[in-house]
Design an enzyme around this catalytic site. Structure first.
Site, mmCIF file in Angstrom:
data_model
loop_
_atom_site.group_PDB
_atom_site.id
_atom_site.type_symbol
_atom_site.label_atom_id
_atom_site.label_comp_id
_atom_site.label_asym_id
_atom_site.label_seq_id
_atom_site.Cartn_x
_atom_site.Cartn_y
_atom_site.Cartn_z
ATOM 1 N N MET A 136 32.412 45.552 47.521
ATOM 2 C CA MET A 136 32.149 44.690 46.393
ATOM 3 C C MET A 136 32.937 43.713 46.106
ATOM 4 S SD MET A 136 29.083 44.881 44.753
ATOM 5 C CE MET A 136 28.744 45.035 43.155
ATOM 6 N N CYS A 137 33.899 43.607 44.875
ATOM 7 C CA CYS A 137 34.723 42.591 44.601
ATOM 8 C C CYS A 137 33.988 41.266 44.421
ATOM 9 C CB CYS A 137 35.866 42.234 45.499
ATOM 10 S SG CYS A 137 36.953 43.798 45.974
ATOM 11 N N GLY A 138 34.623 40.449 43.696
ATOM 12 C CA GLY A 138 34.117 39.237 43.158
ATOM 13 C C GLY A 138 35.039 38.091 43.342
#
Lengths: 296, 229
Positions: free
Chosen positions: A1-3
């Site tokens: 994930m991560c944004g």
């Protein structure tokens, strides 16, 4: 994930709103990276001076620190934002001040440059942004990151952006597979690293290329060969803003542009509150292609 | 016509209302406002209705669609029309990765470009992309037709089974076991039908496409390879 989010302003009238716009973008991506967050903001330069972003414990007596660093000399201007101290140091005093900071083990210099200020902490991204007062910050461009840790622990040191050169920062969504070998190679070339994190190696590699005289565009293109793994990067320099995705495009990315700004978001949701988004050109950046914007 | 404004109504309420519709419903035309990139809009619809979405949508829009016509007046995020069973999904802008992935039936039309892995593991869906598709499109594609009016990226049709691929522009490279095959009259007739279904009436010559499909060497057992096992 991560944004990841990034915003590069073309219209100077928007500069006072940069932080507020980025804060909303970052807040939307909380669910992609709830464990920590960080951002770098390119604000106004003070001619002849360098800004050092210093991180310490929450309850730190920064007024006392600044007093000690002044060492009886002329006053240093500074601002405290939560756990971070932004210290503006005349260029000729930078080496001495850095030496004195190194003697204070509770403090870490997380970034420096003529214009860049960098903030990161563990916690929900919207709360991290609120603690630092991101919505009050002004500037020309900014990048932010919400982290779901995979390659190293959930610590402030492991949060993005990583800065390995003056006014340079990088945020990353993905994971690299050749970072240990590349780290050893870069250490032999004289670079030093503060963490075991894969992203810091990517930032270090890019700083090294730019030290060798490469432009940001050349640096991003050579990264395609040097870095193995999954990545979408957003890179900031004093005047530039770059985006690069790995050739397989493992990690999502959306960009939007109007005549007032260019924006990056891991998901389109992060961009929906930008002024004029309904009429913006919205597209998915092509894999293995360096995208760049430069302020003149 | 029912209009649902997602700035006023929750996405969960919209999807629940769509799921409650019976095949005989009179509420056959829905309009969705302010999608703002939300994920999973109009997923799992199973009724012969039309849903028009005004704006860009996030991931998996119109996934598992059955019977319905779903129109996106904007761009679609990853996995639009994923595992569609029947009906029609029409994206007026671009589609992100894995458009039409694992789709079993129905028609997906993308007016703009579709990025990587378009039609990955497709199982009977027809996909018409009026722009170009990204790398690894039709990866392990089993059945159905992928029609691309523009170009295809690298490794088209890698490890393909029996899906048929028609590309009018250039192909970056063909994936493992994907080869060019002659385009025969019955293929042209099929292409003409698909182009018409996608709203292209007579302006594109079915003869201007090249056909790609499986060499059938990878998924069929060959005695010559016995020593490899």
């Amino acid at each position: 994930m991560c944004g990841i989010v990034g915003l590069f302003l073309k219209d100077r009238a928007l500069e006072p709103e940069l932080g507020a716009l980025l804060a909303r973008m970052l807040g939307t991506l909380c669910d992609r990276g709830p464990d920590s967050a960080g951002f770098a903001v390119y604000g106004a330069a003070v001619p002849g001076s360098i800004k050092l972003t210093i991180r310490g414990p929450l309850t730190h007596d920064y007024a006392g620190v600044v007093h000690r660093l002044q060492a009886g000399g002329p006053a240093l201007s500074y601002a405290v934002r939560d756990t971070h101290l932004i210290l503006t140091v005349p260029a000729e005093r930078e080496t001495a001040v850095r030496r004195d900071i190194a003697a204070m083990p509770e403090l870490t210099v997380v970034g420096s440059g003529r214009r860049m200020e960098i903030f990161k902490e563990v916690g929900r991204p919207d709360r991290v942004a609120e603690r630092f007062g991101l919505d009050t910050m002004a500037g020309t461009h900014a990048v932010g990151h919400t982290r779901m840790a995979t390659e190293s622990a959930v610590t402030t040191d492991g949060a993005h952006p990583f800065s390995t050169g003056a006014d340079q920062c990088l945020v990353h969504n993905g994971s690299l597979s050749n970072h240990n070998a590349l780290r050893r190679e870069l250490i032999r070339k004289g670079l030093s690293f503060q963490t075991e994190n894969d992203t810091e190696v990517a930032a270090g590699y890019m700083s090294w290329r730019m030290q060798q005289g490469d432009s940001l565009e050349q640096t991003l293109n050579s990264s395609l060969g040097a870095l193995d793994g999954f990545y979408t990067f957003v890179v900031g320099t004093e005047s530039g803003f770059g985006v690069l995705r790995d050739p397989i495009a493992c990690k999502p990315a959306v960009m939007a542009e109007t005549d007032r700004w260019v924006a990056f978001g891991t998901e389109y949701r992060a961009l929906v509150d930008l002024p004029g988004i309904d009429a913006a050109h919205v597209w998915e950046p092509v894999p293995a292609k360096a995208y760049l914007w430069e302020r003149h | 016509m029912r209009t649902v404004d997602l700035s006023q109504t929750s996405l969960r309420k919209l999807n629940a209302a769509l799921h409650r519709l019976k095949p005989t419903t009179n509420e056959t035309h829905w309009r969705v406002l302010n999608p703002r990139g939300r994920h999973a809009i109009a997923v799992g619809v199973d009724a012969p209705i039309t849903v028009e979405i005004d704006g860009h949508v996030g991931y998996y829009c119109a996934g598992m669609n059955k019977e319905a016509t779903i129109v996106v007046n904007g761009n679609a995020g990853q996995g639009v029309a994923e595992n569609m069973m029947s009906g029609r999904v029409h994206v007026k802008g671009d589609a992100s990765q894995a458009a039409g992935a694992t789709g079993c039936g129905g028609l997906l039309v993308v007016e703009g470009n579709a990025s990587a892995r378009c039609g990955i593991s497709m199982k009977g869906i027809d996909i018409v992309v009026k722009g170009s598709v990204g790398h690894l499109s039709a990866f392990m594609a089993q059945a159905g037709n992928l029609v691309v009016l523009g170009d295809a990226g690298e490794a088209l049709g890698d490890s393909i089974y029996e899906a048929r691929l028609f590309v009018r522009g250039s192909v970056g490279s063909l994936g493992a076991d994907c080869i060019e095959k002659p385009i025969e009259d019955h293929h042209k007739a099929e292409l003409a039908r698909l182009l018409e279904a996608a709203g292209i009436n007579g302006t594109v010559d079915p003869g201007s496409f090249r056909r790609y499909g499986s060499a059938r060497k990878l998924y069929h057992f060959h005695f010559d390879n016995v020593g490899s096992y």
